[in-house]
Design an enzyme around this catalytic site. Sequence first.
Site, PDB file in Angstrom:
ATOM      1  N   GLY A  40       0.874  -1.180   0.000  1.00 37.37           N
ATOM      2  CA  GLY A  40       0.000   0.000   0.000  1.00 37.37           C
ATOM      3  C   GLY A  40       0.904   1.220   0.000  1.00 37.37           C
ATOM      4  O   GLY A  40       1.951   1.224   0.652  1.00 37.37           O
ATOM      5  N   ASN A  44       4.082   1.628   2.503  1.00 38.58           N
ATOM      6  CA  ASN A  44       5.429   1.590   1.902  1.00 38.58           C
ATOM      7  C   ASN A  44       6.213   2.860   2.240  1.00 38.58           C
ATOM      8  O   ASN A  44       7.412   2.813   2.530  1.00 38.58           O
ATOM      9  CB  ASN A  44       5.337   1.478   0.378  1.00 38.58           C
ATOM     10  CG  ASN A  44       4.710   0.177  -0.085  1.00 38.58           C
ATOM     11  OD1 ASN A  44       4.681  -0.796   0.653  1.00 38.58           O
ATOM     12  ND2 ASN A  44       4.189   0.172  -1.308  1.00 38.58           N
ATOM     13  N   THR A 216       9.079  12.515 -10.573  1.00 30.98           N
ATOM     14  CA  THR A 216       9.978  11.370 -10.737  1.00 30.98           C
ATOM     15  C   THR A 216       9.804  10.842 -12.160  1.00 30.98           C
ATOM     16  O   THR A 216       8.686  10.610 -12.624  1.00 30.98           O
ATOM     17  CB  THR A 216       9.672  10.274  -9.689  1.00 30.98           C
ATOM     18  OG1 THR A 216       8.296   9.915  -9.773  1.00 30.98           O
ATOM     19  CG2 THR A 216       9.961  10.762  -8.279  1.00 30.98           C
ATOM     20  N   LEU A 217      10.933  10.702 -12.871  1.00 31.73           N
ATOM     21  CA  LEU A 217      10.894  10.390 -14.305  1.00 31.73           C
ATOM     22  C   LEU A 217      11.526   9.036 -14.617  1.00 31.73           C
ATOM     23  O   LEU A 217      11.958   8.799 -15.739  1.00 31.73           O
ATOM     24  CB  LEU A 217      11.641  11.486 -15.075  1.00 31.73           C
ATOM     25  CG  LEU A 217      11.116  12.926 -14.904  1.00 31.73           C
ATOM     26  CD1 LEU A 217      12.150  13.935 -15.379  1.00 31.73           C
ATOM     27  CD2 LEU A 217       9.809  13.097 -15.663  1.00 31.73           C
ATOM     28  N   GLY A 218      11.615   8.154 -13.618  1.00 35.49           N
ATOM     29  CA  GLY A 218      12.220   6.835 -13.845  1.00 35.49           C
ATOM     30  C   GLY A 218      13.669   6.996 -14.257  1.00 35.49           C
ATOM     31  O   GLY A 218      14.414   7.790 -13.661  1.00 35.49           O
ATOM     32  N   GLY A 221      15.515  10.390 -14.493  1.00 34.62           N
ATOM     33  CA  GLY A 221      15.891  11.182 -13.327  1.00 34.62           C
ATOM     34  C   GLY A 221      14.712  11.816 -12.615  1.00 34.62           C
ATOM     35  O   GLY A 221      13.605  11.279 -12.601  1.00 34.62           O
ATOM     36  N   THR A 244       7.993  -2.032  -8.192  1.00 32.80           N
ATOM     37  CA  THR A 244       6.840  -1.832  -7.299  1.00 32.80           C
ATOM     38  C   THR A 244       7.267  -1.033  -6.062  1.00 32.80           C
ATOM     39  O   THR A 244       8.192  -1.423  -5.357  1.00 32.80           O
ATOM     40  CB  THR A 244       6.250  -3.188  -6.835  1.00 32.80           C
ATOM     41  OG1 THR A 244       6.077  -4.024  -7.968  1.00 32.80           O
ATOM     42  CG2 THR A 244       4.924  -2.984  -6.126  1.00 32.80           C
ATOM     43  N   ASP A 248       7.241   5.131  -3.830  1.00 32.32           N
ATOM     44  CA  ASP A 248       6.970   5.210  -2.388  1.00 32.32           C
ATOM     45  C   ASP A 248       8.272   5.315  -1.609  1.00 32.32           C
ATOM     46  O   ASP A 248       8.376   6.068  -0.640  1.00 32.32           O
ATOM     47  CB  ASP A 248       6.194   3.967  -1.920  1.00 32.32           C
ATOM     48  CG  ASP A 248       4.859   3.840  -2.622  1.00 32.32           C
ATOM     49  OD1 ASP A 248       4.294   4.882  -3.013  1.00 32.32           O
ATOM     50  OD2 ASP A 248       4.386   2.697  -2.787  1.00 32.32           O
ATOM     51  N   ARG A 281      15.750  -4.661  -5.932  1.00 33.10           N
ATOM     52  CA  ARG A 281      15.300  -5.747  -5.047  1.00 33.10           C
ATOM     53  C   ARG A 281      13.832  -6.047  -5.285  1.00 33.10           C
ATOM     54  O   ARG A 281      13.099  -5.184  -5.763  1.00 33.10           O
ATOM     55  CB  ARG A 281      15.433  -5.305  -3.580  1.00 33.10           C
ATOM     56  CG  ARG A 281      16.831  -4.983  -3.169  1.00 33.10           C
ATOM     57  CD  ARG A 281      16.811  -4.382  -1.788  1.00 33.10           C
ATOM     58  NE  ARG A 281      18.154  -4.145  -1.317  1.00 33.10           N
ATOM     59  CZ  ARG A 281      18.452  -3.416  -0.249  1.00 33.10           C
ATOM     60  NH1 ARG A 281      17.482  -2.874   0.464  1.00 33.10           N
ATOM     61  NH2 ARG A 281      19.690  -3.238   0.108  1.00 33.10           N
TER      62      ARG A 281
HETATM   63  O1  RIB Z   1       3.054   1.940  -5.029  1.00 31.30           O
HETATM   64  C1  RIB Z   1       3.039   0.551  -4.870  1.00 31.30           C
HETATM   65  C2  RIB Z   1       1.846   0.128  -4.081  1.00 31.30           C
HETATM   66  O2  RIB Z   1       0.682   0.496  -4.801  1.00 31.30           O
HETATM   67  C3  RIB Z   1       1.729  -1.354  -3.840  1.00 31.30           C
HETATM   68  O3  RIB Z   1       2.291  -1.725  -2.607  1.00 31.30           O
HETATM   69  C4  RIB Z   1       0.235  -1.616  -3.965  1.00 31.30           C
HETATM   70  O4  RIB Z   1      -0.331  -2.147  -2.821  1.00 31.30           O
HETATM   71  C5  RIB Z   1      -0.392  -0.278  -4.344  1.00 31.30           C
HETATM   72  O5  RIB Z   1      -0.935   0.378  -3.273  1.00 31.30           O
END
Ligand code: RIB
Length: 322
Positions: A40, A44, A216-218, A221, A244, A248, A281
């Site tokens: 979430g 995160n 944020t542009l991946g 940069g 993922t 965050d 990771r």
């Molecule tokens: O930004 C990544 C998150 O978005 C994931 O952990 C997922 O649960 C969604 O909330």
Amino acid sequence: MTSDVVVVGSFMMDHLVYVERRPRPGETVRGLGFHVSEGGKGFNQAVAASRAGVTVRMLGRVGDDDLGRRFLNRARIEGIETDGIGLDPESGTGVGVPVVDESGENAIVVVPGANDQFTVEHLMAHSALVSDARVLLLQREIPESTAVRAAELAKAAGAYVVLNPAPAGPIDAFRGLVDLVVPNEGELAALARGSNVLERARSLSALLGGCDVIVTLGPAGVLLVTGEDSRVFAAESVDAVDTTGAGDCFCGNLAARLSLGDALASAVEYAIVASGIAVGRRGAADAAPVPEEVLLRLQARQRSEGDDEGRDDAALATVREG
Ligand code: RIB
């Protein structure tokens, strides 16, 4: 009771699926791996900030179920204050299904569950916790009215308010309440008009009443826009394993460093390195680094900064064009 960073946000128990490539409609593909972990955007970011070494409190809502209790336990292990987290008797804990392909790119489905039941009343029962924040960190995975009320409380108490407008959606109600907004390129395009990233960033700032903007542009940069000034910071060069929660990790580290008094530019450098480590990771919250890891890479980055001056200028030209 003062916290360096308060996160008012979401909890989704991530069911991460790793695939060579995502299936097309109607197709079944074999997965390469599966992992269940606390995620979430709110959680995160709270974990990333806590691992960055500051005091973190999280407010939000989980279900009164096994997944909810798993979240409370994990938050305590991560050193996050849990007194503002409520258990919802009706709705289950939020769930996320990130599907990650071989290049590390993700596509995510979330079922918000108890996150959608986090009302202004629940928040106000813990209003003092929000008012005591140095930095308040918000996303868009809980009801808008609750997030806006949190921004009002924090702003009135003199805290620094950071909004990560993810997933993208209306943010007009945050006008005048935000010091810094941190979208990615896709979210920026959904929220603001302009013929290039820089123009869209300026128009997003105007929409929110003149706040600073970080995009944020991946691999391209990070763009920082403060008033009339703009600067692009080069990305870390990494072999992406799982993106993922990379945004965050960036936001959590940024908020942590700002709460410690870093200038925006230094906080951005730190957050770039931290999120660069995280994309190497698997997982979202799981992938967040600790300061020892970040500082090592940050020193190497700073040593090579002289060589990279031209790289930042080239990146700014790209941002102005597209
Ligand atoms: O930004 C990544 C998150 O978005 C994931 O952990 C997922 O649960 C969604 O909330």
